[in-house]
Design an enzyme around this catalytic site. Structure first.
Site, PDB file in Angstrom:
ATOM      1  N   ASP A  32       0.936   7.055   2.836  1.00  0.00           N
ATOM      2  CA  ASP A  32       1.669   6.129   3.702  1.00  0.00           C
ATOM      3  C   ASP A  32       0.947   5.857   5.015  1.00  0.00           C
ATOM      4  O   ASP A  32       0.759   4.709   5.390  1.00  0.00           O
ATOM      5  CB  ASP A  32       3.061   6.694   3.980  1.00  0.00           C
ATOM      6  CG  ASP A  32       3.933   5.688   4.716  1.00  0.00           C
ATOM      7  OD1 ASP A  32       4.012   4.525   4.267  1.00  0.00           O
ATOM      8  OD2 ASP A  32       4.521   6.052   5.745  1.00  0.00           O
TER       9      ASP A  32
ATOM     10  N   LYS B 218       0.835  -1.198   0.000  1.00  0.00           N
ATOM     11  CA  LYS B 218       0.000   0.000   0.000  1.00  0.00           C
ATOM     12  C   LYS B 218       0.869   1.246   0.000  1.00  0.00           C
ATOM     13  O   LYS B 218       2.026   1.170   0.412  1.00  0.00           O
ATOM     14  CB  LYS B 218      -0.974   0.009   1.184  1.00  0.00           C
ATOM     15  CG  LYS B 218      -0.404  -0.433   2.533  1.00  0.00           C
ATOM     16  CD  LYS B 218       0.681   0.390   3.147  1.00  0.00           C
ATOM     17  CE  LYS B 218       0.377   1.840   3.344  1.00  0.00           C
ATOM     18  NZ  LYS B 218       1.591   2.589   3.771  1.00  0.00           N
TER      19      LYS B 218
END
Length: 298
Positions: free
Chosen positions: A186, A101
């Protein structure tokens, strides 16, 4: 019947790959069959430092991993800007895909990746680790208990950590050409996922960014937040994500009858313990000198 072991190949030597590769090796039904980097020396060093099996093949390119017939699935921890290229190629090579991700820079890129996986008949999974933790399933049971938790009214999620000077200058997560989403991609990724998870993935009616996010000199977000509204349920939700504050990984969920809190939802503080706190039917004590029952640790 012996379960078939999934043979993983890893594209790249990102720091997060140290953690995920360790998990692959700890799992009884997976192994690391190959690793590739743009540098053969870097891949060799990474395999050695992380105690990969002697049978692990080491390559000086990503493509060689995808061409290896002994690789069933690939883990892709490359910079987000490279995901669509290598994820699509992995799918075309008939490799199942575990994608770090944030999975893409935008929805359009993700649609391309998913279409490639569907066309090749391979499994797609994103590497949002906490979603696959047994604690998360237990927390969901608490939120779904209408007798004790009631109706969900609010969620607040925070994920922050203090990045050092080298990170803020050199890390790929602050480079607009590699991970242009910055802190929003993030750390904010986890906050948004937590909020949607709590709402059974029903999308909000409106999203409003908080004023004055912090950017670096390249225009990448270092700190930001937003509020989300589900108008018909009169629910207000917020999140905050940042590279500029001390480590905080909280989810607070408020229901009409109970509350649930977890203070380390992204990565448990203790590797062998995953706890959260829940309470139901809280009431003020006499003269409001306290309240009870106190939240219990699960």
């Amino acid at each position: 019947m012996t379960e078939t072991r999934v043979r993983f190949g890893i594209l790249g030597c990102a720091n997060i790959a140290r953690k995920v590769s360790r998990a692959i090796l700890l799992s009884p039904n997976t192994t690391i069959s190959a690793i590739g980097s743009r540098s053969l020396e870097k891949a060799t060093a990474f395999a050695s430092e992380n105690h990969f099996p002697e049978s692990t093949k080491v390559y000086g390119s990503y493509g060689a991993v995808l061409d290896d017939p002994d690789v069933d699935a690939v883990y892709v921890p490359l910079p987000t800007s490279l995901h669509v290229q290598w994820a699509v190629l992995a799918a075309q090579k008939k490799k199942h895909l575990l994608l770090e991700k944030p999975v893409a820079l935008n929805v359009g890129e993700l649609d391309v990746i998913l279409a490639a996986c569907e066309a090749s008949g391979v499994q797609f999974m994103d590497a949002t680790m906490w979603m696959h933790h047994p604690r998360t399933a237990h927390m969901k049971e608490v939120l779904s208990d209408e007798q004790r938790f009631g109706q969900l009214k609010s969620v607040h999620s925070t994920f922050t950590f203090t990045a050092d000077e080298d990170f803020l200058k050199n890390d790929i997560r602050v480079n607009p050409n590699l991970d242009s989403l910055g802190a929003l991609g993030d750390t904010g990724w986890y906050n948004i996922r937590a909020i949607l998870w709590a709402h059974d993935y029903e999308l909000p009616n409106t999203v409003t960014a908080f004023r004055d996010p912090v950017y670096n000199e390249s225009g990448v977000i270092l700190s930001c937040g937003a509020s989300l509204n589900w108008n018909k349920y009169r629910k207000l939700v917020t999140f905050h994500c940042s590279f500029l504050s001390n480590i905080c990984m909280d989810i607070t969920t408020l229901g009409t009858k109970g509350n649930l809190r977890v203070h380390d939802f992204v990565i448990p503080f203790n590797e062998k313990v995953g706890s959260f706190y829940a309470v139901a039917d809280s009431k003020w004590a006499e003269r409001a000198l306290g309240c009870g029952p106190e939240p219990s640790e699960v």
